[in-house]
Design an enzyme around this catalytic site. Structure first.
Site, PDB file in Angstrom:
ATOM      1  N   LYS A 144       0.829  -1.213   0.000  1.00 14.71           N
ATOM      2  CA  LYS A 144       0.000   0.000   0.000  1.00 14.71           C
ATOM      3  C   LYS A 144       0.863   1.264   0.000  1.00 14.71           C
ATOM      4  O   LYS A 144       0.616   2.173  -0.769  1.00 14.71           O
ATOM      5  CB  LYS A 144      -0.934   0.038   1.223  1.00 14.71           C
ATOM      6  CG  LYS A 144      -1.930  -1.097   1.292  1.00 14.71           C
ATOM      7  CD  LYS A 144      -2.956  -0.877   2.391  1.00 14.71           C
ATOM      8  CE  LYS A 144      -2.377  -0.916   3.802  1.00 14.71           C
ATOM      9  NZ  LYS A 144      -1.871  -2.263   4.206  1.00 14.71           N
ATOM     10  N   ARG A 194      -9.965   0.509   8.379  1.00 13.16           N
ATOM     11  CA  ARG A 194      -9.515  -0.827   8.733  1.00 13.16           C
ATOM     12  C   ARG A 194     -10.606  -1.651   9.415  1.00 13.16           C
ATOM     13  O   ARG A 194     -10.366  -2.796   9.787  1.00 13.16           O
ATOM     14  CB  ARG A 194      -8.320  -0.722   9.674  1.00 13.16           C
ATOM     15  CG  ARG A 194      -6.975  -0.962   8.987  1.00 13.16           C
ATOM     16  CD  ARG A 194      -5.945  -0.898  10.078  1.00 13.16           C
ATOM     17  NE  ARG A 194      -4.681  -1.506   9.780  1.00 13.16           N
ATOM     18  CZ  ARG A 194      -3.627  -0.870   9.268  1.00 13.16           C
ATOM     19  NH1 ARG A 194      -3.716   0.381   8.913  1.00 13.16           N
ATOM     20  NH2 ARG A 194      -2.493  -1.504   9.113  1.00 13.16           N
ATOM     21  N   ARG A 220      11.188  -6.199   5.231  1.00  9.60           N
ATOM     22  CA  ARG A 220      11.087  -4.790   5.626  1.00  9.60           C
ATOM     23  C   ARG A 220      11.620  -4.593   7.054  1.00  9.60           C
ATOM     24  O   ARG A 220      12.229  -3.575   7.356  1.00  9.60           O
ATOM     25  CB  ARG A 220       9.632  -4.343   5.539  1.00  9.60           C
ATOM     26  CG  ARG A 220       9.445  -2.872   5.822  1.00  9.60           C
ATOM     27  CD  ARG A 220       8.044  -2.416   5.489  1.00  9.60           C
ATOM     28  NE  ARG A 220       7.099  -2.729   6.551  1.00  9.60           N
ATOM     29  CZ  ARG A 220       5.782  -2.544   6.466  1.00  9.60           C
ATOM     30  NH1 ARG A 220       5.255  -2.087   5.365  1.00  9.60           N
ATOM     31  NH2 ARG A 220       4.988  -2.840   7.469  1.00  9.60           N
ATOM     32  N   ARG A 225      11.115  -1.182  11.809  1.00  8.04           N
ATOM     33  CA  ARG A 225       9.886  -0.721  12.450  1.00  8.04           C
ATOM     34  C   ARG A 225       9.587  -1.596  13.658  1.00  8.04           C
ATOM     35  O   ARG A 225       9.725  -2.810  13.595  1.00  8.04           O
ATOM     36  CB  ARG A 225       8.726  -0.835  11.440  1.00  8.04           C
ATOM     37  CG  ARG A 225       8.141   0.499  11.078  1.00  8.04           C
ATOM     38  CD  ARG A 225       7.118   0.363   9.996  1.00  8.04           C
ATOM     39  NE  ARG A 225       5.894  -0.276  10.469  1.00  8.04           N
ATOM     40  CZ  ARG A 225       4.758  -0.255   9.785  1.00  8.04           C
ATOM     41  NH1 ARG A 225       4.706   0.349   8.626  1.00  8.04           N
ATOM     42  NH2 ARG A 225       3.694  -0.858  10.259  1.00  8.04           N
ATOM     43  N   ARG A 263      -0.784  -8.813  13.393  1.00  5.11           N
ATOM     44  CA  ARG A 263      -1.329  -7.847  12.429  1.00  5.11           C
ATOM     45  C   ARG A 263      -2.092  -8.563  11.326  1.00  5.11           C
ATOM     46  O   ARG A 263      -3.137  -8.085  10.878  1.00  5.11           O
ATOM     47  CB  ARG A 263      -0.197  -6.983  11.862  1.00  5.11           C
ATOM     48  CG  ARG A 263       0.229  -5.924  12.889  1.00  5.11           C
ATOM     49  CD  ARG A 263       1.611  -5.385  12.630  1.00  5.11           C
ATOM     50  NE  ARG A 263       1.730  -4.701  11.371  1.00  5.11           N
ATOM     51  CZ  ARG A 263       2.859  -4.634  10.669  1.00  5.11           C
ATOM     52  NH1 ARG A 263       3.960  -5.235  11.104  1.00  5.11           N
ATOM     53  NH2 ARG A 263       2.888  -3.970   9.547  1.00  5.11           N
TER      54      ARG A 263
END
Ligand code: AMP
Length: 185
Positions: free
Chosen positions: A14, A87, A126, A132, A143
């Site tokens: 996204k 969401r 990532r 992160r 998640r």
């Protein structure tokens, strides 16, 4: 004026595709995840309240993100790309209401489809690059669970309105961007 939702599971691409869409259509990019991470980085009262929720890979409460979105829409003049919002179905209904409040409506929802094993691979990759706080294996699983339980039903909400554009999210970044432009037409 275009108002577009980019939708998909964590790791679907996204953020990456948002950059191309906002550039191509001249939209304002609003990412709830980025706004929430900024609250945490700035150590605001809100940031302190949501840090543990986000670190655990859970969704923060609807009221928090809805208030942020209301402000973002009020301040915008160009048209918007909503990234990471809505969401939940409740958030999707609220977005319709907020857009109507500012005499706008949603143009379409762009849904990036990526198989689960590829999502996991991308998120772990990532994690190595960006570091992160919520990109570790336990949090990633949470998640993806939150996505299945609370976020996936949002797709049916937009499909019922005839606003869902399904995009194959596998392939090169450029190819996916071209598919999105073609679908938005
Ligand atoms: P993202 O950057 O979109 O992957 O979002 C990172 C985290 O921010 C999520 O795992 C949630 O904890 C929180 N978050 C972002 N957007 C929302 C939203 N619309 N509703 C609830 N929580 C959100």
């Amino acid at each position: 004026m275009k108002n577009i939702v980019i939708f998909g599971a964590p790791g679907a691409g996204k953020g990456t595709q948002s950059d191309f869409i906002v550039e191509h259509y001249g939209l304002t990019h609003v990412s709830t995840g980025d706004l929430l991470r900024k609250e945490i980085a700035d150590q605001t009262d809100l940031g302190k309240r949501i840090k543990s929720i986000m670190d655990a890979g859970q969704l923060v409460s609807d009221d928090i993100v809805v208030e942020m979105m209301d402000k973002a829409i009020a301040n915008d003049t160009k048209g918007m790309l909503f990234d990471g919002f809505p969401r939940t179905v409740a958030q999707a209904k609220t977005l319709d209401r907020l857009l109507a409040k500012y005499e706008r409506s949603l143009t379409c929802m762009v849904q990036l489809e990526v198989p689960k094993d590829e999502l996991m691979r991308r998120l772990l990759e990532r994690a190595k690059i960006q570091g992160r706080a919520d990109d570790n294996e336990v949090t990633i699983n949470n998640r993806l669970l939150e996505y299945d339980n609370k976020t996936k039903p949002v797709a049916a909400y937009y499909a019922a309105q005839g606003k869902q554009l399904l995009i194959d999210g596998l392939g090169s970044i450029q190819d996916i961007a071209a598919r999105i432009r073609k679908a938005i037409g």
